[in-house]
Design a protein around this motif. Structure first.
Motif, PDB file in Angstrom:
ATOM      1  N   ILE A 137       1.061  -0.964  -0.397  1.00 48.49           N
ATOM      2  CA  ILE A 137       0.055   0.284  -0.107  1.00 48.49           C
ATOM      3  C   ILE A 137       0.763   1.169  -0.166  1.00 48.49           C
ATOM      4  O   ILE A 137       1.664   1.023   0.700  1.00 48.49           O
ATOM      5  CB  ILE A 137      -0.997  -0.216   1.259  1.00 48.49           C
ATOM      6  N   HIS A 138       0.363   2.144  -0.933  1.00 47.03           N
ATOM      7  CA  HIS A 138       1.539   3.105  -1.205  1.00 47.03           C
ATOM      8  C   HIS A 138       0.266   4.458  -1.360  1.00 47.03           C
ATOM      9  O   HIS A 138      -0.511   4.464  -1.912  1.00 47.03           O
ATOM     10  CB  HIS A 138       2.582   4.207  -1.885  1.00 47.03           C
ATOM     11  N   GLN A 139       0.756   5.896  -0.509  1.00 50.10           N
ATOM     12  CA  GLN A 139      -0.195   6.808  -0.446  1.00 50.10           C
ATOM     13  C   GLN A 139       0.268   8.123  -1.085  1.00 50.10           C
ATOM     14  O   GLN A 139       1.780   8.276  -1.019  1.00 50.10           O
ATOM     15  CB  GLN A 139      -1.390   6.982   0.489  1.00 50.10           C
ATOM     16  N   THR A 140      -0.662   8.654  -1.956  1.00 44.79           N
ATOM     17  CA  THR A 140       0.541  10.270  -2.406  1.00 44.79           C
ATOM     18  C   THR A 140      -0.178  11.177  -1.476  1.00 44.79           C
ATOM     19  O   THR A 140      -1.508  10.967  -0.569  1.00 44.79           O
ATOM     20  CB  THR A 140       0.030  10.743  -3.934  1.00 44.79           C
ATOM     21  N   ASP A 141      -0.676  12.210  -1.669  1.00 45.27           N
ATOM     22  CA  ASP A 141      -1.734  13.947  -0.674  1.00 45.27           C
ATOM     23  C   ASP A 141      -2.756  13.771  -1.587  1.00 45.27           C
ATOM     24  O   ASP A 141      -3.551  14.035  -1.133  1.00 45.27           O
ATOM     25  CB  ASP A 141      -0.777  14.532  -1.008  1.00 45.27           C
ATOM     26  N   THR A 142      -3.444  12.573  -2.463  1.00 51.47           N
ATOM     27  CA  THR A 142      -4.247  12.453  -3.388  1.00 51.47           C
ATOM     28  C   THR A 142      -4.883  11.149  -3.470  1.00 51.47           C
ATOM     29  O   THR A 142      -6.189  11.272  -3.588  1.00 51.47           O
ATOM     30  CB  THR A 142      -4.672  13.182  -4.636  1.00 51.47           C
ATOM     31  N   ASP A 143      -4.648   9.936  -3.014  1.00 55.25           N
ATOM     32  CA  ASP A 143      -4.735   8.765  -3.897  1.00 55.25           C
ATOM     33  C   ASP A 143      -3.855   7.915  -2.977  1.00 55.25           C
ATOM     34  O   ASP A 143      -2.881   8.471  -2.255  1.00 55.25           O
ATOM     35  CB  ASP A 143      -4.845   8.352  -5.215  1.00 55.25           C
ATOM     36  N   VAL A 144      -4.555   6.156  -2.583  1.00 54.22           N
ATOM     37  CA  VAL A 144      -3.539   5.291  -2.414  1.00 54.22           C
ATOM     38  C   VAL A 144      -3.586   4.268  -3.004  1.00 54.22           C
ATOM     39  O   VAL A 144      -4.612   3.812  -4.215  1.00 54.22           O
ATOM     40  CB  VAL A 144      -5.003   4.596  -0.413  1.00 54.22           C
ATOM     41  N   LEU A 145      -2.797   3.960  -3.310  1.00 54.66           N
ATOM     42  CA  LEU A 145      -2.258   2.998  -4.723  1.00 54.66           C
ATOM     43  C   LEU A 145      -2.212   0.973  -3.430  1.00 54.66           C
ATOM     44  O   LEU A 145      -1.201   0.862  -2.731  1.00 54.66           O
ATOM     45  CB  LEU A 145      -1.185   2.603  -5.191  1.00 54.66           C
ATOM     46  N   ILE A 146      -2.787   0.445  -3.618  1.00 56.83           N
ATOM     47  CA  ILE A 146      -3.046  -0.981  -3.466  1.00 56.83           C
ATOM     48  C   ILE A 146      -3.021  -1.969  -4.167  1.00 56.83           C
ATOM     49  O   ILE A 146      -3.785  -2.014  -5.428  1.00 56.83           O
ATOM     50  CB  ILE A 146      -4.696  -1.451  -2.919  1.00 56.83           C
ATOM     51  N   THR A 147      -1.786  -2.970  -4.196  1.00 60.86           N
ATOM     52  CA  THR A 147      -1.129  -3.455  -4.949  1.00 60.86           C
ATOM     53  C   THR A 147      -1.420  -5.160  -4.598  1.00 60.86           C
ATOM     54  O   THR A 147      -1.496  -5.494  -3.207  1.00 60.86           O
ATOM     55  CB  THR A 147       0.064  -3.159  -5.464  1.00 60.86           C
ATOM     56  N   LEU A 148      -2.571  -5.701  -5.070  1.00 63.25           N
ATOM     57  CA  LEU A 148      -2.699  -7.029  -4.812  1.00 63.25           C
ATOM     58  C   LEU A 148      -1.719  -8.061  -4.641  1.00 63.25           C
ATOM     59  O   LEU A 148      -1.003  -7.755  -5.435  1.00 63.25           O
ATOM     60  CB  LEU A 148      -4.029  -7.195  -5.514  1.00 63.25           C
ATOM     61  N   GLU A 149      -1.899  -8.713  -4.288  1.00 62.89           N
ATOM     62  CA  GLU A 149      -1.010 -10.323  -4.898  1.00 62.89           C
ATOM     63  C   GLU A 149      -0.618 -11.063  -6.098  1.00 62.89           C
ATOM     64  O   GLU A 149       0.056 -11.312  -6.545  1.00 62.89           O
ATOM     65  CB  GLU A 149      -1.285 -11.491  -3.411  1.00 62.89           C
TER      66      GLU A 149
END
Length: 392
Positions: A137-149
């Protein structure tokens, strides 16, 4: 890449409630859960049940899930009986006194989850990924990126962690918590009773902790939650069914006649957890990931559902920017305050009713008897207990 306005990690009752509320308002939501998808109930009662308050029932009705819940196994309870084992203290009230059809419902968690799941499948705005884990899981000021397995990326404007008491998301983003051990382990099981439960939820406070008898849809079946010291819990779990039944009958003072445990008993430690920080950028905690309390008043599930209800309201308010810092802080402030109040109340009740100190026993007896005999105070107490008090 998949995109969603809200990604919810955790497909339990609270996470699915939030998902349904958002999907009904045309907000794209993606639920990720490592476990299997909800399934219909089996013939055997599940160990995990919840006392659903009238406020929570209203929420389920508004979401269109209540009829699906009622179509499974539920038991409305119309009476509550709370007493102290070692004193004369007792308080009892019923729905008629409060001009209500019932005080609440005892429902298996699996029934709630399956009903919510069935409703969610009807919405194209909801994506449900069970048997699915996230990798990063990574986030920026405006979004969150969730990478699945699987490698699939999911981009969201908000990530809600509804992943339970040992939340991995809370840990990853270093959101601090306050916690303490209640010094209790809870034994849960289903029992058959000689006498009908009469739609009464019972609780007796023993010197080592409270024992609750919660009525189920079969009038001779009840779910028990026996909170006691770790040593006593270990002893009770070591007993065979016949010896356990004897101990249970003594503890409940034979209020329900002879009791017979029906399935495997389960035991788990009880801890208070309270997240000091509920929001980190575009990540918010909810339900057990944000707070856990003692089950002696049956408030845990209802507190989580109140989290979901407020977040649904705030995120669907078209007057405010979606998932803005202001919106998330408003959620955090309101729900932290309510959780703090209930945590303090549970700790106070636990300390007051624990042990066999003569002064405590006198205070308990006098206090419960006063509440039971003073109409206005008793009504306020009862309304708060069923979710119809001033704090909604």
């Amino acid at each position: 890449m998949q995109q969603a306005q809200v990604c919810i990690v955790g497909g339990g009752c609270v996470g699915l409630t939030l998902a349904l509320g958002l999907a009904k308002n045309n907000i794209n939501v993606h639920v990720i859960d490592a476990g299997s998808e909800p399934a219909p109930l089996t013939e055997q009662f599940a160990n995990r049940v919840s006392a659903i308050s009238l406020a929570s029932q209203t929420l389920f009705s508004e979401l269109g899930a209540w009829d699906d819940i009622l179509a499974q196994r539920t038991c409305a309870y119309t009476h509550m009986d709370v007493r102290d084992k070692d004193s004369f203290g007792k308080i009892a009230f019923n729905s008629t006194e409060l001009d209500l059809p019932e005080l609440g419902h005892i429902i298996e968690n699996d029934a709630i989850r399956y009903a919510l799941f069935q409703q969610l499948k009807q919405y194209s705005s909801a994506t449900l990924s069970f048997n699915t884990r996230y990798q990063a899981i990574h986030q920026t000021d405006t979004d969150v990126l969730i990478t699945l397995e699987s490698g699939m990326p999911v981009m969201a404007k908000l990530l809600v962690a509804a992943d339970g008491a040992n939340s991995g998301i809370r840990t990853q983003f270093k959101m601090p918590i306050t916690f303490w051990d209640y010094g209790h382990h809870a034994i849960v099981a289903t029992v058959k009773t000689q006498e009908t439960h009469s739609h009464t939820a019972r609780q007796v406070f023993l010197p080592t902790g409270p024992l609750a008898f919660l009525p189920l849809s079969d009038e001779l079946s009840q779910s028990i939650v026996w909170s006691t010291s770790p040593e006593q819990a270990q002893h009770l779990m070591s007993l065979d069914n016949a010896e356990f039944n004897k101990a249970l009958n003594v503890a409940i003072d034979g209020q329900c006649g002879l009791c017979e445990v029906q399935d495997d008993r389960a035991v788990f430690p009880l801890k208070m957890r309270y997240a000091q920080q509920w929001v980190n950028g575009k990540i918010a905690l909810m339900g057990d990931a944000a707070h856990t309390i003692h089950p002696l008043a049956g408030l845990g599930m209802n507190l989580g559902l109140k989290d979901a209800a407020l977040l649904i309201k705030l995120l669907t308010d078209s007057k405010q920017e979606f998932a803005s810092t202001r919106v998330l802080r408003e959620y955090e402030r309101a729900r932290k305050l309510d959780a703090q109040k209930h945590i303090a109340m549970m700790q106070g009740l636990k300390e007051l009713f624990e042990g066999d100190n003569p002064l405590k026993k006198l205070i308990r007896g006098v206090g419960l008897s006063m509440v039971d005999n003073l109409g206005p105070i008793k009504t306020l107490f009862a309304k708060e207990a069923v979710g119809k008090g001033s704090a909604k």
